[in-house]
Design a protein around this motif. Structure first.
Motif, short mmCIF file in Angstrom:
data_model
loop_
_atom_site.label_atom_id
_atom_site.label_comp_id
_atom_site.label_asym_id
_atom_site.label_seq_id
_atom_site.Cartn_x
_atom_site.Cartn_y
_atom_site.Cartn_z
N ASP A 101 0.89 -1.25 0.38
CA ASP A 101 0.30 0.15 0.15
C ASP A 101 0.57 1.40 -0.19
O ASP A 101 0.29 2.32 -0.23
N SER A 125 2.62 3.22 -1.96
CA SER A 125 2.16 3.33 -3.33
C SER A 125 2.81 4.24 -3.93
O SER A 125 3.84 4.84 -4.97
N ARG A 137 2.79 -4.02 -6.32
CA ARG A 137 2.53 -3.29 -6.26
C ARG A 137 2.75 -1.58 -6.12
O ARG A 137 2.44 -0.31 -6.53
#
Length: 140
Positions: A72, A74, A95
């Motif tokens: 998460d 990012s 990610r």
């Protein structure tokens, strides 16, 4: 906090994680976090809430795994995981599309993690002092 010897995070850091969990204080806007040489065995799940984090240094700890929500982060550009006890990376790791520098040296990887393959922004990848014997074709 480098070169400390405690099995977990000190109370001040625990308080910071509590604030992050509330997502109301300035901590979620943190850009640089170094927990190097703190002899940590695990990271709290709340680390994934540091959405603005750009540089995370977790080197010289005792991490055997990473939380799934590490993916998460990012905005992360630099991640130093050197000298831990890692064998794998979480599936969500792919990610981290902004990641430019990844340091994996001194762990227990037997092959270069497949999650690294999709990172198009990668400029620096360090993985010496692991148990990797063969480079994958996609790297060559």
């Amino acid at each position: 906090m480098p070169f400390n010897q405690f099995p977990g995070l000190p109370p001040q850091i625990d308080e910071m994680w509590a604030k992050i969990a509330q997502a109301r204080g300035p901590e979620p806007n943190c850009h640089f976090l170094s927990l190097s040489a703190c002899f940590l065995h695990e990271l709290p799940e709340e680390i994934g809430m540091l959405s603005e984090l750009r540089h995370l240094d977790l080197s010289v700890n005792r991490l055997k795994s990473l939380p799934e929500n590490l993916g998460d982060l990012s905005a992360l550009k630099v991640l130093d995981l050197c000298f831990n006890q890692l064998y794998t990376l979480p599936d969500t790791f792919q990610r981290l599309t902004e990641l430019q520098t990844l340091k994996l040296s001194g762990n227990h990887f037997k092959e270069l993690p497949k999650e690294v393959r999709v990172m198009s922004q990668m400029q620096c990848l360090r993985f010496q002092q692991n148990q990797i014997r063969l480079l994958p074709n996609w790297l060559c």
